[in-house]
Motif scaffolding. Structure first.
Motif, PDB file in Angstrom:
ATOM      1  N   VAL A   1       0.843  -1.201   0.000  1.00 34.31           N
ATOM      2  CA  VAL A   1       0.000   0.000   0.000  1.00 34.31           C
ATOM      3  C   VAL A   1       0.878   1.251   0.000  1.00 34.31           C
ATOM      4  O   VAL A   1       0.630   2.199  -0.745  1.00 34.31           O
ATOM      5  CB  VAL A   1      -0.925  -0.028   1.247  1.00 34.31           C
TER       6      VAL A   1
ATOM      7  N   HIS B   1       2.161   1.895  -3.443  1.00 35.74           N
ATOM      8  CA  HIS B   1       1.167   2.465  -4.369  1.00 35.74           C
ATOM      9  C   HIS B   1       0.973   3.954  -4.111  1.00 35.74           C
ATOM     10  O   HIS B   1       0.893   4.748  -5.053  1.00 35.74           O
ATOM     11  CB  HIS B   1      -0.172   1.734  -4.205  1.00 35.74           C
TER      12      HIS B   1
ATOM     13  N   LYS C   1       4.015  10.384  -9.350  1.00 37.58           N
ATOM     14  CA  LYS C   1       3.291  10.664 -10.596  1.00 37.58           C
ATOM     15  C   LYS C   1       2.710  12.079 -10.557  1.00 37.58           C
ATOM     16  O   LYS C   1       2.748  12.812 -11.538  1.00 37.58           O
ATOM     17  CB  LYS C   1       2.165   9.635 -10.735  1.00 37.58           C
TER      18      LYS C   1
ATOM     19  N   ARG D   1       3.400  15.016 -13.153  1.00 34.48           N
ATOM     20  CA  ARG D   1       2.293  15.614 -13.934  1.00 34.48           C
ATOM     21  C   ARG D   1       2.113  17.093 -13.603  1.00 34.48           C
ATOM     22  O   ARG D   1       1.676  17.863 -14.436  1.00 34.48           O
ATOM     23  CB  ARG D   1       0.986  14.873 -13.636  1.00 34.48           C
TER      24      ARG D   1
ATOM     25  N   SER E   1     -11.006   4.974   2.667  1.00 32.78           N
ATOM     26  CA  SER E   1     -12.018   3.915   2.732  1.00 32.78           C
ATOM     27  C   SER E   1     -11.485   2.621   2.117  1.00 32.78           C
ATOM     28  O   SER E   1     -12.096   1.570   2.234  1.00 32.78           O
ATOM     29  CB  SER E   1     -13.290   4.355   1.995  1.00 32.78           C
ATOM     30  N   LYS E   2     -10.334   2.716   1.482  1.00 34.28           N
ATOM     31  CA  LYS E   2      -9.699   1.525   0.911  1.00 34.28           C
ATOM     32  C   LYS E   2      -8.920   0.801   2.026  1.00 34.28           C
ATOM     33  O   LYS E   2      -8.688   1.379   3.089  1.00 34.28           O
ATOM     34  CB  LYS E   2      -8.740   1.942  -0.222  1.00 34.28           C
ATOM     35  N   PRO E   3      -8.540  -0.451   1.789  1.00 31.93           N
ATOM     36  CA  PRO E   3      -7.852  -1.189   2.862  1.00 31.93           C
ATOM     37  C   PRO E   3      -6.457  -0.624   3.149  1.00 31.93           C
ATOM     38  O   PRO E   3      -5.454  -1.124   2.661  1.00 31.93           O
ATOM     39  CB  PRO E   3      -7.779  -2.627   2.333  1.00 31.93           C
ATOM     40  N   MET E   4      -6.459   0.426   3.923  1.00 35.02           N
ATOM     41  CA  MET E   4      -5.229   1.155   4.191  1.00 35.02           C
ATOM     42  C   MET E   4      -5.314   1.738   5.596  1.00 35.02           C
ATOM     43  O   MET E   4      -6.371   2.212   6.013  1.00 35.02           O
ATOM     44  CB  MET E   4      -5.133   2.291   3.166  1.00 35.02           C
TER      45      MET E   4
ATOM     46  N   LYS F   1     -12.451  -3.420   5.458  1.00 34.87           N
ATOM     47  CA  LYS F   1     -12.351  -2.440   4.366  1.00 34.87           C
ATOM     48  C   LYS F   1     -12.154  -3.129   3.012  1.00 34.87           C
ATOM     49  O   LYS F   1     -12.539  -2.592   1.978  1.00 34.87           O
ATOM     50  CB  LYS F   1     -11.191  -1.483   4.625  1.00 34.87           C
ATOM     51  N   ARG F   2     -11.525  -4.293   3.039  1.00 36.72           N
ATOM     52  CA  ARG F   2     -11.337  -5.028   1.780  1.00 36.72           C
ATOM     53  C   ARG F   2     -12.671  -5.407   1.147  1.00 36.72           C
ATOM     54  O   ARG F   2     -12.757  -5.646  -0.048  1.00 36.72           O
ATOM     55  CB  ARG F   2     -10.565  -6.332   2.035  1.00 36.72           C
TER      56      ARG F   2
ATOM     57  N   LEU G   1      -4.666  12.403 -12.998  1.00 34.02           N
ATOM     58  CA  LEU G   1      -4.715  11.013 -13.461  1.00 34.02           C
ATOM     59  C   LEU G   1      -5.840  10.854 -14.491  1.00 34.02           C
ATOM     60  O   LEU G   1      -6.794  11.624 -14.503  1.00 34.02           O
ATOM     61  CB  LEU G   1      -4.988  10.074 -12.296  1.00 34.02           C
TER      62      LEU G   1
ATOM     63  N   GLU H   1      -6.118   5.282 -14.873  1.00 36.55           N
ATOM     64  CA  GLU H   1      -5.022   5.285 -13.892  1.00 36.55           C
ATOM     65  C   GLU H   1      -5.550   5.351 -12.465  1.00 36.55           C
ATOM     66  O   GLU H   1      -5.038   4.682 -11.570  1.00 36.55           O
ATOM     67  CB  GLU H   1      -4.101   6.491 -14.144  1.00 36.55           C
TER      68      GLU H   1
ATOM     69  N   TYR I   1      -4.949   2.555  -9.673  1.00 34.82           N
ATOM     70  CA  TYR I   1      -4.328   2.900  -8.383  1.00 34.82           C
ATOM     71  C   TYR I   1      -5.162   2.314  -7.242  1.00 34.82           C
ATOM     72  O   TYR I   1      -4.632   1.627  -6.350  1.00 34.82           O
ATOM     73  CB  TYR I   1      -4.237   4.429  -8.295  1.00 34.82           C
ATOM     74  N   PHE I   2      -6.462   2.576  -7.287  1.00 37.85           N
ATOM     75  CA  PHE I   2      -7.320   2.087  -6.210  1.00 37.85           C
ATOM     76  C   PHE I   2      -7.368   0.556  -6.188  1.00 37.85           C
ATOM     77  O   PHE I   2      -7.371  -0.065  -5.128  1.00 37.85           O
ATOM     78  CB  PHE I   2      -8.730   2.670  -6.337  1.00 37.85           C
TER      79      PHE I   2
ATOM     80  N   GLY J   1      -5.033  -1.366  -7.057  1.00 35.20           N
ATOM     81  CA  GLY J   1      -3.750  -1.807  -6.493  1.00 35.20           C
ATOM     82  C   GLY J   1      -3.784  -1.845  -4.978  1.00 35.20           C
ATOM     83  O   GLY J   1      -3.169  -2.715  -4.349  1.00 35.20           O
ATOM     84  N   LEU J   2      -4.538  -0.922  -4.375  1.00 32.56           N
ATOM     85  CA  LEU J   2      -4.621  -0.886  -2.907  1.00 32.56           C
ATOM     86  C   LEU J   2      -5.337  -2.115  -2.357  1.00 32.56           C
ATOM     87  O   LEU J   2      -5.206  -2.446  -1.185  1.00 32.56           O
ATOM     88  CB  LEU J   2      -5.343   0.391  -2.448  1.00 32.56           C
ATOM     89  N   PHE J   3      -6.131  -2.765  -3.215  1.00 32.98           N
ATOM     90  CA  PHE J   3      -6.796  -3.997  -2.791  1.00 32.98           C
ATOM     91  C   PHE J   3      -5.930  -5.222  -3.063  1.00 32.98           C
ATOM     92  O   PHE J   3      -6.342  -6.342  -2.795  1.00 32.98           O
ATOM     93  CB  PHE J   3      -8.141  -4.154  -3.513  1.00 32.98           C
TER      94      PHE J   3
ATOM     95  N   ARG K   1      -6.044  -6.117 -12.406  1.00 31.80           N
ATOM     96  CA  ARG K   1      -6.392  -4.690 -12.338  1.00 31.80           C
ATOM     97  C   ARG K   1      -6.859  -4.202 -13.699  1.00 31.80           C
ATOM     98  O   ARG K   1      -7.896  -3.545 -13.801  1.00 31.80           O
ATOM     99  CB  ARG K   1      -5.171  -3.860 -11.912  1.00 31.80           C
TER     100      ARG K   1
ATOM    101  N   GLN L   1     -15.104   3.406  -8.731  1.00 27.44           N
ATOM    102  CA  GLN L   1     -14.091   3.135  -7.701  1.00 27.44           C
ATOM    103  C   GLN L   1     -14.717   2.512  -6.448  1.00 27.44           C
ATOM    104  O   GLN L   1     -14.058   1.788  -5.725  1.00 27.44           O
ATOM    105  CB  GLN L   1     -13.258   4.387  -7.378  1.00 27.44           C
TER     106      GLN L   1
END
Lengths: 268, 322
Positions: free
Chosen positions: A3, A6, A13, A17, A88-91, B80-81, B96, B100, B104-105, B107-109, B116, B152
């Motif tokens: 994580v 990422h 990035k 950009r 809200s993502k697994p982080m 959360k997963r 992005l 992309e 990215y999101f 990838g967090l899973f 992906r 997402q």
């Protein structure tokens, strides 16, 4: 990829950009223009001045990136509310902070690496412009690898500045974060004076206070060995390693504090 | 096991610097959402819907009470997963592209690069922005960003998904597509918790709803049960009704309101307590013909207005009236 990885890649990035790497164009232009001008004005001292200027430019451009991106790293996510989707993502929140830090460290690394390469290319070119007799009079060759020690410490100084900026950005506005970070950086460069404060004041309390601040505030003057390397004065490897270790410990403490504050925050 | 469970969940803020006061954003919310249902979380602006969602996503911490999702405390990374979340008016990194951002999101899973790419491609088509996948988000309209937001939120094929005003910024076609997406999620067993103040969406999609007003739970339950027995009047449609007869039944109080629908054709509203069969017999005896007779049921809007209008506006700390 983890994580943290990422998040870090995304920070890098964003820097690319948002045209942060354009500073490299500024750096290269500065070096080339100054080299040309020096060629017209001075005799014999050109390489030394280029070395001084190049190292100072690497430190200054790096500092600008570390401060002005560092202060927005967390604030921007919170202000624009992109953090809602991200957290809200697994982080975990500590992974977010560390990812942001690693991302900016990566950006700085790439910047410093490219600036260093450009710096050595200019020096190598200058080297070809002088006869052997002149080169023999220099205290060190134009492309002296010893300068890498100074650049390494500049990089560790930038890592520490980034950690300070990130720490402040977890709880304050960008303006305040910038002011506090730059303020600490300036004080940190005069830190050695605090150590010997008893020599200039009579009050024992003030002397103890100054000594206390010396140990608490970051000692940025320790990272500045530019003059030594330009004049080819010896800088032991052990000094570079111990100063880098000091930066790493200080950074770890700052990041732990940043995580502790950020983990308790409400995102209203 | 409930998909979502809150027990006396409360959030207050301190407002003001010199003389801080407590502002109660959410007051002792107790809520149970079953697995596999589409649950509507309704309330006027400022009712506490977004506060609740932020508490469930652990973007803010409760002052007291607790919340669980899929039997685990909120904020648990393993839970959360299995979640998806669309914030209200979401912002995404505009440097992005849509592709992309979703990569990215994803990838967090922990999805592999191949997985992906597959998921992102499929989802972008599903939400209707497949053609714009390589466009930077700064060039997206509000409706397109909302579609990215929805994509997402379901990138991980979640078991529970939270939508905060999912129809916001969407055109009628977009709203319809998102309604269909929500129903598809429900059909494959996903629990959908969606917050809205657009009642028609809730009426179309939800099996159960909760209505929040002034930070407190005003009503919760099965939508069909809430509205089924809430007939408030009768509507009688007749034709061939003379003005004399109409005046007579109106002045006698047998008819509350008469709405002309055409020549001698009226919709008559009768009180719920009235005996419509007697009136029908009477009208037919005077030459009118019966077209239809129906109970007028309360709509979700009527119910909502009644509940939120009656709810206390005070954000004090007195016990919740249930």
């Amino acid at each position: 990829m983890s994580v943290i990885g990422h998040v870090a890649v995304n920070v890098f990035k964003e820097s690319v950009r948002d045209k942060v790497l354009y500073n490299l164009v500024g750096f290269a232009t500065l070096l080339i223009v100054v080299s040309y001008l020096l060629g017209q004005l001075t005799a014999g001292q050109d390489v030394k001045i280029i070395k001084d200027l190049g190292l100072a430019a690497i430190a200054t451009f790096g500092l600008l990136i570390a401060v002005f991106i560092g202060i927005g790293l967390v604030w921007k996510e919170v202000e624009r509310r992109s953090i809602y989707s991200l957290l809200s993502k697994p982080m975990r929140r500590d992974e977010f902070i560390l990812g942001k830090y690693v991302g900016l460290a990566l950006t700085l690394f790439v910047n410093v690496a490219i600036m260093t390469a450009a710096f050595y290319v200019v020096l190598a070119y200058m080297d070809t412009q002088f006869p052997d007799a002149v080169r023999a009079s220099w205290p060190a060759p134009a492309t002296d690898p010893g300068m890498l020690r100074a650049i390494a410490l500049i990089f560790f100084e930038l890592l520490l500045v980034t950690a300070i900026a990130l720490f402040f950005s977890t709880f304050s506005s960008p303006f305040l974060s910038a002011a506090l970070t730059v303020g600490l950086w300036v004080i940190g460069h005069f830190n050695r004076d605090l150590r010997n404060f008893e020599a200039v004041v009579k009050s024992r309390t003030a002397a103890y206070l100054a000594r206390g601040l010396y140990y608490v505030l970051p000692n940025f003057s320790a990272f500045d060995i530019k003059t030594q390397v330009v004049h080819a004065l010896p800088v032991p490897a052990s000094y570079v390693v111990s100063t880098a270790a000091y930066a790493l410990v200080y950074m770890a403490l700052l990041l732990a504090a940043a995580v502790a504050i950020f983990s308790r925050r409400d995102f209203k | 096991m409930d998909a979502i469970r809150t027990e006396a969940l409360t959030k207050d803020y301190r407002v003001g610097f010199w003389r801080p006061r407590r502002y109660l954003a959410l007051d002792s919310l107790t809520l149970h959402v079953r697995q596999g249902e589409v649950f509507g979380f309704l309330g006027p602006n400022g009712a506490g819907k977004t506060t609740t969602l932020k508490l469930l996503m652990q973007l803010i911490y409760p002052s007291s009470g607790r919340a669980e999702i899929l039997g685990r405390p909120v904020g648990d990374v393993s839970v959360k997963r299995r979640l998806g979340y669309l914030a209200e008016n979401p912002y995404f990194y505009d440097y992005l592209t849509a592709e992309e951002l979703l990569q990215y999101f994803a990838g967090l899973f922990g999805y592999s690069a191949v997985e992906r790419r597959r998921r992102v491609s499929q989802l972008l088509d599903e939400v209707g922005i497949g053609a714009e996948r390589r466009l930077q988000l700064r060039r997206f309209s509000k409706g397109m960003l909302q579609r990215v937001g929805i994509a997402q939120a379901v990138i991980n094929d979640p078991d529970v998904v939270f939508f905060d005003e999912p129809m916001s910024g969407l055109d009628p076609l977009g709203r319809r597509e998102i309604r269909e997406l929500i129903l598809r999620l429900r059909d494959r067993g996903c629990t959908v918790f969606f917050s809205s103040h657009v009642l028609s969406d809730a009426e179309t999609l939800c099996s159960r709803v909760a209505i929040l007003a002034g930070g407190r739970l005003a009503a919760a339950g099965d939508l069909s049960e809430m509205l089924a027995f809430q007939a408030r009047a009768w509507e009688l449609v007749v034709t061939g009704l003379s003005d004399t007869v109409l005046e007579k039944v109106t002045t006698s109080g047998q008819v509350v309101r008469a709405t002309p629908l055409g020549a001698q054709r009226y919709a008559l509203e009768l009180p719920l307590s009235a005996a419509p069969d007697r009136l029908v017999t009477n009208l037919v005896a005077h030459g009118a013909q019966l077209v239809s007779l129906n109970p007028i049921r309360e709509t979700l809007e009527d119910f909502f207005v009644r509940q939120t209008g009656a709810a206390p506006r005070d954000r004090g700390l007195e016990p919740v009236a249930r």
